[in-house]
Scaffold this active site. Sequence first.
Site, PDB file in Angstrom:
ATOM      1  N   LYS A   1       0.893  -1.216  -0.057  1.00 35.25           N
ATOM      2  CA  LYS A   1       0.105  -0.050  -0.203  1.00 35.25           C
ATOM      3  C   LYS A   1       0.878   1.092  -0.041  1.00 35.25           C
ATOM      4  O   LYS A   1       0.363   2.390  -0.368  1.00 35.25           O
ATOM      5  CB  LYS A   1      -0.894  -0.064   1.310  1.00 35.25           C
ATOM      6  CG  LYS A   1      -1.957  -0.868   1.324  1.00 35.25           C
ATOM      7  CD  LYS A   1      -3.262  -0.472   0.357  1.00 35.25           C
ATOM      8  CE  LYS A   1      -4.599  -1.481   0.235  1.00 35.25           C
ATOM      9  NZ  LYS A   1      -5.275  -1.019  -0.360  1.00 35.25           N
TER      10      LYS A   1
ATOM     11  N   SER B   1      -9.495   0.480   7.178  1.00 27.89           N
ATOM     12  CA  SER B   1      -9.167  -0.235   8.807  1.00 27.89           C
ATOM     13  C   SER B   1      -7.909  -0.807   8.736  1.00 27.89           C
ATOM     14  O   SER B   1      -7.556  -1.379   9.633  1.00 27.89           O
ATOM     15  CB  SER B   1     -10.285  -1.301   8.743  1.00 27.89           C
ATOM     16  OG  SER B   1     -10.022  -2.217   7.672  1.00 27.89           O
TER      17      SER B   1
HETATM   18  C1  LIG Z   1      -2.471  -6.967   2.489  1.00 26.42           C
HETATM   19  C2  LIG Z   1      -3.124  -6.811   1.515  1.00 26.42           C
HETATM   20  N1  LIG Z   1      -3.284  -7.418   0.395  1.00 26.42           N
HETATM   21  C3  LIG Z   1      -4.263  -6.958  -0.405  1.00 26.42           C
HETATM   22  C4  LIG Z   1      -5.163  -5.987  -0.532  1.00 26.42           C
HETATM   23  C5  LIG Z   1      -6.346  -5.807  -1.607  1.00 26.42           C
HETATM   24  O1  LIG Z   1      -5.876  -4.574  -2.126  1.00 26.42           O
HETATM   25  P1  LIG Z   1      -7.135  -3.804  -3.168  1.00 26.42           P
HETATM   26  O2  LIG Z   1      -7.852  -3.231  -2.227  1.00 26.42           O
HETATM   27  O3  LIG Z   1      -6.241  -2.954  -3.900  1.00 26.42           O
HETATM   28  O4  LIG Z   1      -7.513  -4.741  -3.951  1.00 26.42           O
HETATM   29  C6  LIG Z   1      -5.249  -5.338   0.715  1.00 26.42           C
HETATM   30  C7  LIG Z   1      -6.151  -4.374   0.941  1.00 26.42           C
HETATM   31  O5  LIG Z   1      -6.157  -3.615   2.030  1.00 26.42           O
HETATM   32  C8  LIG Z   1      -4.170  -5.548   1.722  1.00 26.42           C
HETATM   33  O6  LIG Z   1      -4.218  -4.913   2.930  1.00 26.42           O
END
Ligand SMILES: Cc1ncc(COP(=O)(O)O)c(C=O)c1O
Length: 355
Positions: free
Chosen positions: A83, A108
Amino acid sequence: MNIPLLAVKNPQEIPRNSLVMEEKSTTQRMKYAADISSIREAHSRISPYIHRTPVMCSESINVIARRRLFFKCECFQKGGAFKFRGACNAILSLDNSQAAKGVVTHSSGNHAAALSLAAKIRGIPAYIVIPRNAPKCKVENVVRYGGKVIWSEATMQSRETTANKVLEETGAVLIHSSNDARIISGQGTISLELLEQASEIDTIIVPISGGGLISGAALAAKSINPAIRVLAAEPRGADDAAKSKASGHIITLPETKTIADGLRAFLGDLTWPIVRDLVDGVIVVDDFEIVEAMKLCLEILKVAVEPSGAIGLAAVLSESFRANPAWSSCKNIGIILSGGNLDLGALLTLTGTDG
Ligand SMILES: Cc1ncc(COP(=O)(O)O)c(C=O)c1O
């Protein structure tokens, strides 16, 4: 007003050639919210601040999976998850007058911490609306990185109302965790690196929630190699993307239930067209399969991965993937280990080792 920038390149100082690319990409009218040039621009903008995360391989896991797997370890990214790429790109894209008022989001989890860290690097405030049911370790990360926490109730309505109130009071810029062109471009930088690090990859498996990660990853990967397959991995208790793909329009669920706390959001109007057109399939897995994958990561790779981050490995080991003839030609698979923010207590409970 010029704000103090802490050890950060002023966006105005970004090399001239990247600004030229920016002008070109906006006048060319993209089909989707991002494209390969916006992703390359993002990469040159964020490269000084992110980790180029390693790609790990394990012969033992390859034997179990009966394929060669290449793990892109975003659990080692700053803030503990991919992120930071999107958050950093979004914050560094703001001009000084926008940035001075700060940024706001409701999240969150990992986006909240990533935005707080990116805002700290730029020296601007980050207002983070956090629902009361957020995991403790993720709230601690926000506080650690200097984000200003504003609590909301757990419902999406309460999160949005609270974030709107903060927007009105501060004039800060809203940065959504996935449905935002700057975020999608930033997340897409993962594929640029992965395909440089392991050019033999024929398939990439990506966790999906709001779809920012897979949108960016698919746009970049398919632009570099149109033959590459991009598959989403999703928990059964939050399988809205699988249902959306099957029905041809965005489906949301009345409730979600999964240990993958990062995968409970729904697709948005910017991510859906990319997921609809470029994602080749969605592999749905059960929570027990995610726990098994987390164990393998820990025991064999020696890497701590949170449930949302381990789902790609769970997908490749699942019966629904192995038994599907459509995927039998997937031999060299890139797996995004997307995050490692895990409560140790929660891990021990999940793996049944808390005595
Ligand atoms: C560790 C992790 N992997 C994958 C995702 C999925 O990402 P996206 O919301 O861009 O699909 C998130 C989303 O918060 C995440 O925290």
